[in-house]
Structures are given as structure tokens and as C-alpha cells.
Design a protein around this motif. Structure first.
Motif, PDB file in Angstrom:
ATOM      1  N   PHE A  57       0.824  -1.204   0.000  1.00 11.67           N
ATOM      2  CA  PHE A  57       0.000   0.000   0.000  1.00 11.67           C
ATOM      3  C   PHE A  57       0.864   1.263   0.000  1.00 11.67           C
ATOM      4  CE2 PHE A  57      -3.388  -2.845   1.703  1.00 11.67           C
ATOM      5  CZ  PHE A  57      -4.340  -2.566   0.743  1.00 11.67           C
ATOM      6  N   GLY A  58       2.000   1.224   0.684  1.00 14.67           N
ATOM      7  CA  GLY A  58       2.890   2.376   0.691  1.00 14.67           C
ATOM      8  C   GLY A  58       3.440   2.676  -0.690  1.00 14.67           C
ATOM      9  N   TYR A  59       3.825   1.623  -1.414  1.00 12.88           N
ATOM     10  CA  TYR A  59       4.356   1.803  -2.766  1.00 12.88           C
ATOM     11  C   TYR A  59       3.302   2.412  -3.693  1.00 12.88           C
ATOM     12  CZ  TYR A  59       5.433   0.356  -7.545  1.00 12.88           C
ATOM     13  OH  TYR A  59       5.616   0.318  -8.897  1.00 12.88           O
ATOM     14  N   THR A  60       2.101   1.852  -3.702  1.00 19.08           N
ATOM     15  CA  THR A  60       1.071   2.358  -4.604  1.00 19.08           C
ATOM     16  C   THR A  60       0.645   3.773  -4.225  1.00 19.08           C
ATOM     17  OG1 THR A  60      -0.635   1.270  -3.248  1.00 19.08           O
ATOM     18  CG2 THR A  60       0.205   0.068  -5.152  1.00 19.08           C
ATOM     19  N   THR A  61       0.539   4.055  -2.931  1.00 14.99           N
ATOM     20  CA  THR A  61       0.137   5.395  -2.496  1.00 14.99           C
ATOM     21  C   THR A  61       1.185   6.432  -2.893  1.00 14.99           C
ATOM     22  OG1 THR A  61      -1.070   4.466  -0.613  1.00 14.99           O
ATOM     23  CG2 THR A  61      -0.519   6.801  -0.518  1.00 14.99           C
ATOM     24  N   LEU A  62       2.451   6.092  -2.690  1.00 19.43           N
ATOM     25  CA  LEU A  62       3.527   7.034  -3.024  1.00 19.43           C
ATOM     26  C   LEU A  62       3.597   7.281  -4.524  1.00 19.43           C
ATOM     27  CD1 LEU A  62       6.055   8.673  -2.219  1.00 19.43           C
ATOM     28  CD2 LEU A  62       7.373   6.560  -2.476  1.00 19.43           C
ATOM     29  N   MET A  63       3.618   6.217  -5.330  1.00 18.39           N
ATOM     30  CA  MET A  63       3.818   6.386  -6.760  1.00 18.39           C
ATOM     31  C   MET A  63       2.605   7.015  -7.434  1.00 18.39           C
ATOM     32  SD  MET A  63       6.829   5.506  -6.949  1.00 18.39           S
ATOM     33  CE  MET A  63       6.850   6.034  -8.651  1.00 18.39           C
ATOM     34  N   ARG A  64       1.407   6.742  -6.947  1.00 17.15           N
ATOM     35  CA  ARG A  64       0.228   7.371  -7.544  1.00 17.15           C
ATOM     36  C   ARG A  64       0.093   8.827  -7.132  1.00 17.15           C
ATOM     37  NH1 ARG A  64      -4.987   4.409  -6.369  1.00 17.15           N
ATOM     38  NH2 ARG A  64      -4.028   4.029  -4.336  1.00 17.15           N
ATOM     39  N   GLY A  65       0.750   9.195  -6.030  1.00 17.20           N
ATOM     40  CA  GLY A  65       0.657  10.571  -5.550  1.00 17.20           C
ATOM     41  C   GLY A  65       1.706  11.504  -6.114  1.00 17.20           C
ATOM     42  N   LEU A  66       2.748  10.954  -6.766  1.00 15.34           N
ATOM     43  CA  LEU A  66       3.808  11.784  -7.320  1.00 15.34           C
ATOM     44  C   LEU A  66       3.560  12.047  -8.805  1.00 15.34           C
ATOM     45  CD1 LEU A  66       7.046  10.183  -5.791  1.00 15.34           C
ATOM     46  CD2 LEU A  66       5.886  12.277  -5.068  1.00 15.34           C
ATOM     47  N   PRO A  67       3.834  13.260  -9.280  1.00 19.64           N
ATOM     48  CA  PRO A  67       3.763  13.502 -10.727  1.00 19.64           C
ATOM     49  C   PRO A  67       4.800  12.649 -11.462  1.00 19.64           C
ATOM     50  CG  PRO A  67       3.873  15.573  -9.495  1.00 19.64           C
ATOM     51  CD  PRO A  67       4.170  14.478  -8.520  1.00 19.64           C
ATOM     52  N   PHE A 113       3.632   2.763 -13.786  1.00 23.13           N
ATOM     53  CA  PHE A 113       2.716   1.776 -14.352  1.00 23.13           C
ATOM     54  C   PHE A 113       2.404   0.684 -13.334  1.00 23.13           C
ATOM     55  CE2 PHE A 113       1.523  -1.989 -16.665  1.00 23.13           C
ATOM     56  CZ  PHE A 113       0.768  -1.537 -17.731  1.00 23.13           C
ATOM     57  N   GLY A 114       3.435   0.216 -12.626  1.00 20.08           N
ATOM     58  CA  GLY A 114       3.232  -0.847 -11.648  1.00 20.08           C
ATOM     59  C   GLY A 114       2.305  -0.448 -10.521  1.00 20.08           C
ATOM     60  N   ALA A 115       2.377   0.811 -10.083  1.00 15.08           N
ATOM     61  CA  ALA A 115       1.518   1.260  -8.989  1.00 15.08           C
ATOM     62  C   ALA A 115       0.052   1.236  -9.401  1.00 15.08           C
ATOM     63  CB  ALA A 115       1.932   2.664  -8.551  1.00 15.08           C
ATOM     64  N   PHE A 116      -0.246   1.725 -10.595  1.00 20.92           N
ATOM     65  CA  PHE A 116      -1.635   1.715 -11.050  1.00 20.92           C
ATOM     66  C   PHE A 116      -2.077   0.301 -11.435  1.00 20.92           C
ATOM     67  CE2 PHE A 116      -0.560   6.182 -11.560  1.00 20.92           C
ATOM     68  CZ  PHE A 116      -1.724   6.811 -11.146  1.00 20.92           C
ATOM     69  N   ALA A 117      -1.156  -0.489 -12.011  1.00 17.31           N
ATOM     70  CA  ALA A 117      -1.501  -1.871 -12.356  1.00 17.31           C
ATOM     71  C   ALA A 117      -1.801  -2.687 -11.108  1.00 17.31           C
ATOM     72  CB  ALA A 117      -0.361  -2.512 -13.144  1.00 17.31           C
ATOM     73  N   CYS A 118      -1.146  -2.368 -10.007  1.00 17.88           N
ATOM     74  CA  CYS A 118      -1.410  -3.066  -8.747  1.00 17.88           C
ATOM     75  C   CYS A 118      -2.881  -2.976  -8.364  1.00 17.88           C
ATOM     76  CB  CYS A 118      -0.526  -2.481  -7.644  1.00 17.88           C
ATOM     77  SG  CYS A 118      -0.993  -3.000  -5.971  1.00 17.88           S
ATOM     78  N   GLU A 119      -3.456  -1.776  -8.468  1.00 18.06           N
ATOM     79  CA  GLU A 119      -4.865  -1.610  -8.099  1.00 18.06           C
ATOM     80  C   GLU A 119      -5.781  -2.346  -9.069  1.00 18.06           C
ATOM     81  OE1 GLU A 119      -5.807  -0.089  -5.230  1.00 18.06           O
ATOM     82  OE2 GLU A 119      -3.636  -0.139  -4.940  1.00 18.06           O
ATOM     83  N   VAL A 120      -5.428  -2.335 -10.357  1.00 15.42           N
ATOM     84  CA  VAL A 120      -6.231  -3.062 -11.343  1.00 15.42           C
ATOM     85  C   VAL A 120      -6.189  -4.557 -11.064  1.00 15.42           C
ATOM     86  CG1 VAL A 120      -6.427  -3.652 -13.786  1.00 15.42           C
ATOM     87  CG2 VAL A 120      -5.926  -1.300 -13.122  1.00 15.42           C
ATOM     88  N   LEU A 121      -5.005  -5.084 -10.801  1.00 11.42           N
ATOM     89  CA  LEU A 121      -4.862  -6.515 -10.545  1.00 11.42           C
ATOM     90  C   LEU A 121      -5.508  -6.916  -9.226  1.00 11.42           C
ATOM     91  CD1 LEU A 121      -1.152  -6.862 -11.718  1.00 11.42           C
ATOM     92  CD2 LEU A 121      -3.166  -7.776 -12.877  1.00 11.42           C
ATOM     93  N   ARG A 122      -5.391  -6.062  -8.227  1.00  9.34           N
ATOM     94  CA  ARG A 122      -6.007  -6.380  -6.934  1.00  9.34           C
ATOM     95  C   ARG A 122      -7.529  -6.423  -7.058  1.00  9.34           C
ATOM     96  NH1 ARG A 122      -6.981  -3.469  -2.058  1.00  9.34           N
ATOM     97  NH2 ARG A 122      -6.343  -1.533  -3.085  1.00  9.34           N
ATOM     98  N   GLY A 123      -8.077  -5.478  -7.814  1.00  5.91           N
ATOM     99  CA  GLY A 123      -9.525  -5.502  -8.043  1.00  5.91           C
ATOM    100  C   GLY A 123      -9.954  -6.724  -8.836  1.00  5.91           C
ATOM    101  N   ALA A 124      -9.143  -7.108  -9.828  1.00  5.50           N
ATOM    102  CA  ALA A 124      -9.467  -8.295 -10.615  1.00  5.50           C
ATOM    103  C   ALA A 124      -9.388  -9.553  -9.766  1.00  5.50           C
ATOM    104  CB  ALA A 124      -8.515  -8.400 -11.805  1.00  5.50           C
ATOM    105  N   PHE A 125      -8.389  -9.628  -8.898  1.00  9.31           N
ATOM    106  CA  PHE A 125      -8.249 -10.801  -8.033  1.00  9.31           C
ATOM    107  C   PHE A 125      -9.439 -10.908  -7.072  1.00  9.31           C
ATOM    108  CE2 PHE A 125      -6.624 -13.306  -4.511  1.00  9.31           C
ATOM    109  CZ  PHE A 125      -5.967 -14.332  -5.157  1.00  9.31           C
ATOM    110  N   ASN A 126      -9.903  -9.782  -6.561  1.00  7.24           N
ATOM    111  CA  ASN A 126     -11.055  -9.801  -5.642  1.00  7.24           C
ATOM    112  C   ASN A 126     -12.350 -10.164  -6.354  1.00  7.24           C
ATOM    113  OD1 ASN A 126      -9.536  -9.101  -3.368  1.00  7.24           O
ATOM    114  ND2 ASN A 126      -9.757  -6.912  -3.757  1.00  7.24           N
TER     115      ASN A 126
END
Length: 235
Positions: A57-67, A113-126
Motif C-alpha cells: 500500500f505504501g508503494y502504490t500510495t507514493l507512486m500514484r501521488g507523485l507527478p 505503471f506498476g503502482a496503477f496496475a497493482c490496483e487493477v490486478l487487486r480488483g481483478a483478483f477480488n
């Protein structure tokens, strides 16, 4: 106009095409890097271990929050500085070296790309039916075999539309790498504009080339989605 876009010393056609080739190469190399980071972050964020969940969660939050442009600057300058520090530590007489703009772009865009893909994959897995995994364990399948034969094909089908949108966004974001002196399509277009003083001609050409790449990507993605959804009955 045709003379400006011709090959040779008087035209810019060969330079523009070389920049286009570098842009496509950058996007293609970045894609598997971003997918690997996305899968690792998704598995970490769904882990039963709190430390791994916090890391994901720290990785995705940081990378999605940075330009994206700031991430690119940090990677290009920070990794290059760290590399030279390690070289000096290993061999004080070693000459300094510059971090490749191409690989800086791969790392930076792959992390985003990995940070946003993480959320897509997590939603798909759920979205998966976890009863199928339980049925696989009941007949003696290992976790790796369950993931490869049961979960991954369905995961791919659910995640493909979102990953396709991320691919198109990443394809356009490759233009940012021109600011660190990579001779991609955007940089060669800017150089041509600076020399010829014909901004409308060359920026319009760049727009058409990026648009053509996106249209081609959408056609390929549509075929991939059709193939992934084969045998699925529509309601």
C-alpha cells in the motif's frame, strides 16, 4: 512541407522515424517491468503479513501521488548519483558515469505503471470466485498450479481492460522522457521545430503519430479482450 519531412540532409523524416522507434522501444521494454512490479505489489497488498501489506500500500500510495515528471527526475538523478557513489566506494579511481536516459525512463515509467496496475490486478483478483481455488486444493492442486491454471486466466480477463488503459497512458507518457535528453519522438520533434521554425507542421505530425499508435493499440487490445472472453456467455 514534403521537403521538410523527406530523408537526407534537407529533411527530418529519418530523425522523426528514429525517434518514433525509440518511443515504441521504450514503451515495449517498460511494459513487462511495470507488470512485474504491479503483480508483486498486488500480492504484497493482499498478503496476510502486515509488513508486506504496508509495503504494497505504501508503494502504490507514493507512486500514484507523485507527478510522473518528478518521478523521472528523481530516478534519473538519484539513481545516477547512487551508482557513482557505489563505484567510488568500490574503486576510488573509477571514472564517473551517467545513468542512461533510456533505462531511467524504463525504471520511472515502470514504477508508475506498476503502482496503477497493482490496483487493477487487486480488483481483478477480488472479483474471482474463490470457491474454485478451494475446489482445486480439494483435489490436491498446489497453490502455484491453482494460480496458473484457474486464477490467472480469469484474472487476465478481468484486468485486461484496465491494463489496456494504463498501456495507452504509458505510451503517451513516454513523451516526458524527452526532458532528460532521450532522442525519442517528442525530443526529435522539438529539435526539428527549433531548427526549421515550423512548429505547426512538426507538432501536428507528432500528434498524428501518437494518435496512430493509440489507435493501433486499441485495435490490438480489442482482439486480446475478444480472445480472453471466448466461451464466456453474455447476460
Amino acid at each position: 512541407m514534403l521537403e521538410l519531412l523527406s530523408y537526407g540532409d534537407t529533411g527530418w523524416g529519418d530523425e522523426i522515424l528514429r525517434g518514433l522507434a525509440i518511443t515504441i522501444q521504450l514503451a515495449i521494454v517498460t511494459l513487462p517491468v511495470g507488470l512485474c512490479l504491479g503483480f508483486m505489489a498486488a500480492f504484497a497488498s493482499m498478503s496476510r503479513y502486515r509488513a508486506l501489506r504496508a509495503l504494497g500500500f505504501g508503494y502504490t500510495t507514493l507512486m500514484r501521488g507523485l507527478p510522473e515528471i518528478l518521478t523521472l527526475f528523481v530516478v534519473y538523478n538519484g539513481v545516477g548519483l547512487l551508482w557513482n557513489m557505489l563505484l567510488k566506494w568500490w574503486n576510488p579511481d573509477a571514472p564517473g558515469s551517467d545513468f542512461s536516459p533510456f533505462w531511467a525512463g524504463v525504471v520511472a515509467l515502470g514504477m508508475v505503471f506498476g503502482a496503477f496496475a497493482c490496483e487493477v490486478l487487486r480488483g481483478a483478483f477480488n472479483s474471482l470466485d474463490h470457491g474454485q481455488a478451494e475446489a482445486g486444493r480439494a483435489i490436491g492442486m498446489t497453490r502455484a498450479k491453482i494460480f496458473r491454471r484457474i486464477q490467472l486466466p480469469q484474472l487476465w480477463r478481468f484486468a485486461l481492460p484496465g491494463l489496456g488503459n494504463l498501456w495507452i497512458n504509458m505510451l503517451k507518457d513516454t513523451a516526458l522522457v524527452s526532458i532528460i535528453a532521450l532522442n525519442d519522438l517528442m525530443r526529435m520533434t522539438s529539435v526539428a521545430v527549433g531548427v526549421t521554425k515550423q512548429p505547426f507542421t512538426f507538432y501536428l505530425l507528432a500528434c498524428l503519430l501518437y494518435w496512430a499508435m493509440c489507435i493501433l493499440s486499441e485495435l490490438v487490445l480489442a482482439r486480446m479482450e475478444k480472445h480472453a472472453n471466448r466461451g464466456v456467455r453474455r447476460a
